[in-house]
Design a protein around this motif. Structure first.
Motif, PDB file in Angstrom:
ATOM      1  N   VAL A 148      21.531   9.004   5.433  1.00  0.00           N
ATOM      2  CA  VAL A 148      21.096   9.570   6.707  1.00  0.00           C
ATOM      3  C   VAL A 148      22.001  10.739   7.059  1.00  0.00           C
ATOM      4  CG1 VAL A 148      20.650   9.131   9.149  1.00  0.00           C
ATOM      5  CG2 VAL A 148      20.245   7.322   7.462  1.00  0.00           C
ATOM      6  N   GLU A 149      21.403  11.899   7.287  1.00  0.00           N
ATOM      7  CA  GLU A 149      22.137  13.096   7.664  1.00  0.00           C
ATOM      8  C   GLU A 149      21.670  13.554   9.049  1.00  0.00           C
ATOM      9  OE1 GLU A 149      21.409  15.977   4.685  1.00  0.00           O
ATOM     10  OE2 GLU A 149      22.244  14.780   3.031  1.00  0.00           O
ATOM     11  N   THR A 150      22.630  13.919   9.888  1.00  0.00           N
ATOM     12  CA  THR A 150      22.310  14.409  11.233  1.00  0.00           C
ATOM     13  C   THR A 150      22.910  15.785  11.423  1.00  0.00           C
ATOM     14  OG1 THR A 150      24.265  13.374  12.206  1.00  0.00           O
ATOM     15  CG2 THR A 150      22.234  12.074  12.181  1.00  0.00           C
ATOM     16  N   SER A 151      22.228  16.625  12.188  1.00  0.00           N
ATOM     17  CA  SER A 151      22.719  17.967  12.480  1.00  0.00           C
ATOM     18  C   SER A 151      22.023  18.471  13.732  1.00  0.00           C
ATOM     19  CB  SER A 151      22.447  18.921  11.297  1.00  0.00           C
ATOM     20  OG  SER A 151      21.048  19.027  11.070  1.00  0.00           O
ATOM     21  N   THR A 157      23.429   2.595  14.866  1.00  0.00           N
ATOM     22  CA  THR A 157      22.840   1.260  14.926  1.00  0.00           C
ATOM     23  C   THR A 157      22.119   0.909  13.631  1.00  0.00           C
ATOM     24  OG1 THR A 157      22.566   1.487  17.326  1.00  0.00           O
ATOM     25  CG2 THR A 157      21.268  -0.220  16.227  1.00  0.00           C
ATOM     26  N   LEU A 158      21.432   1.907  13.047  1.00  0.00           N
ATOM     27  CA  LEU A 158      20.614   1.647  11.863  1.00  0.00           C
ATOM     28  C   LEU A 158      21.346   1.938  10.557  1.00  0.00           C
ATOM     29  CD1 LEU A 158      17.281   3.195  13.181  1.00  0.00           C
ATOM     30  CD2 LEU A 158      17.798   0.771  12.918  1.00  0.00           C
ATOM     31  N   LEU A 159      22.625   2.287  10.630  1.00  0.00           N
ATOM     32  CA  LEU A 159      23.372   2.600   9.418  1.00  0.00           C
ATOM     33  C   LEU A 159      23.444   1.408   8.448  1.00  0.00           C
ATOM     34  CD1 LEU A 159      24.943   4.719   7.876  1.00  0.00           C
ATOM     35  CD2 LEU A 159      27.016   3.980   9.099  1.00  0.00           C
ATOM     36  N   SER A 169      20.953  14.718  21.256  1.00  0.00           N
ATOM     37  CA  SER A 169      21.913  14.626  20.152  1.00  0.00           C
ATOM     38  C   SER A 169      22.756  13.350  20.251  1.00  0.00           C
ATOM     39  CB  SER A 169      22.816  15.858  20.138  1.00  0.00           C
ATOM     40  OG  SER A 169      23.583  15.934  21.333  1.00  0.00           O
ATOM     41  N   LEU A 170      23.102  12.932  21.472  1.00  0.00           N
ATOM     42  CA  LEU A 170      23.833  11.679  21.651  1.00  0.00           C
ATOM     43  C   LEU A 170      22.967  10.479  21.307  1.00  0.00           C
ATOM     44  CD1 LEU A 170      25.772  12.409  24.972  1.00  0.00           C
ATOM     45  CD2 LEU A 170      26.580  12.630  22.605  1.00  0.00           C
ATOM     46  N   LEU A 171      21.681  10.563  21.648  1.00  0.00           N
ATOM     47  CA  LEU A 171      20.777   9.467  21.291  1.00  0.00           C
ATOM     48  C   LEU A 171      20.619   9.363  19.781  1.00  0.00           C
ATOM     49  CD1 LEU A 171      17.960   9.851  23.986  1.00  0.00           C
ATOM     50  CD2 LEU A 171      20.046   8.476  24.075  1.00  0.00           C
ATOM     51  N   THR A 194      13.814   7.659  19.575  1.00  0.00           N
ATOM     52  CA  THR A 194      14.685   8.106  18.483  1.00  0.00           C
ATOM     53  C   THR A 194      14.927   6.987  17.481  1.00  0.00           C
ATOM     54  OG1 THR A 194      15.780   9.571  20.072  1.00  0.00           O
ATOM     55  CG2 THR A 194      16.878   9.212  17.972  1.00  0.00           C
ATOM     56  N   THR A 195      15.177   5.783  17.968  1.00  0.00           N
ATOM     57  CA  THR A 195      15.420   4.646  17.079  1.00  0.00           C
ATOM     58  C   THR A 195      14.196   4.348  16.229  1.00  0.00           C
ATOM     59  OG1 THR A 195      16.955   3.720  18.716  1.00  0.00           O
ATOM     60  CG2 THR A 195      16.132   2.236  17.011  1.00  0.00           C
ATOM     61  N   ASN A 196      13.009   4.394  16.840  1.00  0.00           N
ATOM     62  CA  ASN A 196      11.789   4.133  16.079  1.00  0.00           C
ATOM     63  C   ASN A 196      11.594   5.166  14.973  1.00  0.00           C
ATOM     64  OD1 ASN A 196      11.371   2.041  17.828  1.00  0.00           O
ATOM     65  ND2 ASN A 196       9.352   2.697  18.509  1.00  0.00           N
TER      66      ASN A 196
END
Length: 375
Positions: free
Chosen positions: A241-244, A229-231, A220-222, A261-263
């Protein structure tokens, strides 16, 4: 490596068979001799009714030994010859599968990985060894073919920016009227692409080597770090972008899992709708696994095309010309990082368009979980 010459395994087995047969023969003859000694008297009285003076006591065991000893020696000699010949044939028959395996090994050493032993017969120890060797050859052949294909694709991908750079430099040298600022900008773009490709290849190589230390990592931290970074890229492309999800403790390399995760998030942002696209990133925890799920909107894709996305340099023709389209290694790197972390990757086309990509990783061992929760 050179080895000291010695007896062959077949000759050793032959001596073993013959020696065992000789020992069995000696024991059998010894048992017969003990039986004879027990039930045959040492001496016997010879009585001749017609000749009284000729009557007397005569030894029996000594006469029996004179008769038994040469015949026993003949039997032992026969057993020795029979044991050597029979042992040589039996050893050759028993070692025949090993000969086939050795021939296949020599062919594989010379570079021929297409050969298979295919040992017939019932499934015994030799059959299991041959089948395991055939399976290893099949995996090696597939791996070598994949590496050759990867090297050819990588060479092609690297040659393209180098050729473009060479062409731009030739134009700048031969045509002084060209705008050097524009040429420099194009060279910068091409050089950036080459650098990105090289770094992606290095990441893929490090993942293949499995040379990393495993530590507890919170997915979750990653996810938070990757989305932050990608915002700017998401805002530029009009993607939300939504995270949960909950805290998702995994076990592995923080750097490689962050790359994974970044990829995934980058891939979901870039390969999206032209406007008002969405990306959903979620983490979940199971009994023994943690799951990272990334969904995005986009064009409708077939299940067959989704199967090729993890192949290196596999990209749709419409994606290649877009900005930030990557170098064609994003999902290939994701798959390799997932594999080296003993996880699984699932790519499913969404009915409304886009993809749903789920990465399932093993949870940390209990000792790390207890230590983390106690802090």
């Amino acid at each position: 490596m050179d080895r000291t010459p010695g007896l062959s395994v077949r000759f050793k087995l032959t001596l073993s068979y013959a020696g065992f047969l000789m020992i069995a023969g000696v024991l059998l003859l010894a048992a017969v001799w003990v039986f004879l000694l027990r039930y045959v008297p040492d001496r016997a009285m010879l009585i001749n009714p017609d000749d009284r003076p000729a009557n007397g006591v005569f030894p029996i065991r000594s006469a029996l030994l004179d008769v038994f000893a040469p015949r026993a020696a003949a039997v032992l000699a026969f057993l020795l010859v029979f044991g050597l010949l029979g042992g040589w044939l039996l050893a050759g028959r028993m070692l025949a599968p090993l000969t086939r395996i050795a021939d296949a090994t020599r062919m594989a050493t010379s570079g021929s990985l297409a050969h298979r032993i295919r040992l017939p017969g019932r499934k015994d120890e030799f059959r299991e060894l041959a089948d395991a060797f055939d399976a290893m050859l099949a995996r090696l052949e597939a791996h070598v073919a994949e590496q050759r294909r990867f090297a050819a694709n990588a060479s092609h991908e690297l040659r393209t920016p180098l050729a473009i750079s060479q062409a731009l430099l030739d134009v700048a040298r031969n045509d002084p009227t060209q705008d050097l600022g524009e040429i420099l900008d194009r060279l910068h773009v091409v050089n950036t692409r080459a650098i990105d490709l090289t770094e992606a290849l290095l990441v893929l190589s490090r993942a293949d080597q499995r040379s990393f230390t495993r530590t507890p990592v919170d997915l979750s931290l990653l996810v938070e770090e990757a989305t932050e970074t990608l915002l700017p890229l998401a805002e530029k492309r009009g993607v939300t972008v939504e995270t949960s999800g909950d805290v998702a403790p995994a076990f592995g390399s923080a750097a490689l899992l962050l790359q994974l995760t970044t990829n995934l998030v980058h891939n979901a942002i870039v390969h999206n709708l032209p406007e008002k696209g969405t990306v959903r990133v979620e983490t979940a925890v199971g009994p023994e696994t943690v799951v990272l799920t990334v969904e995005n909107s986009g064009e409708k894709l077939s299940p067959q095309s989704a199967l090729t996305f993890t192949e290196p340099f596999q990209r749709g023709t419409e994606r290649v010309r877009r900005d930030h389209a990557g170098v064609g290694l994003g999902l290939a790197i994701v798959q390799r990082i997932t594999e080296v972390h003993d996880g699984s990757l699932t790519i499913t086309p969404r009915a409304a368009g886009g993809l749903r990509i789920a990465v399932q990783l093993p949870a940390p061992p209990a000792r790390f979980t207890d230590r983390t929760s106690g802090q």
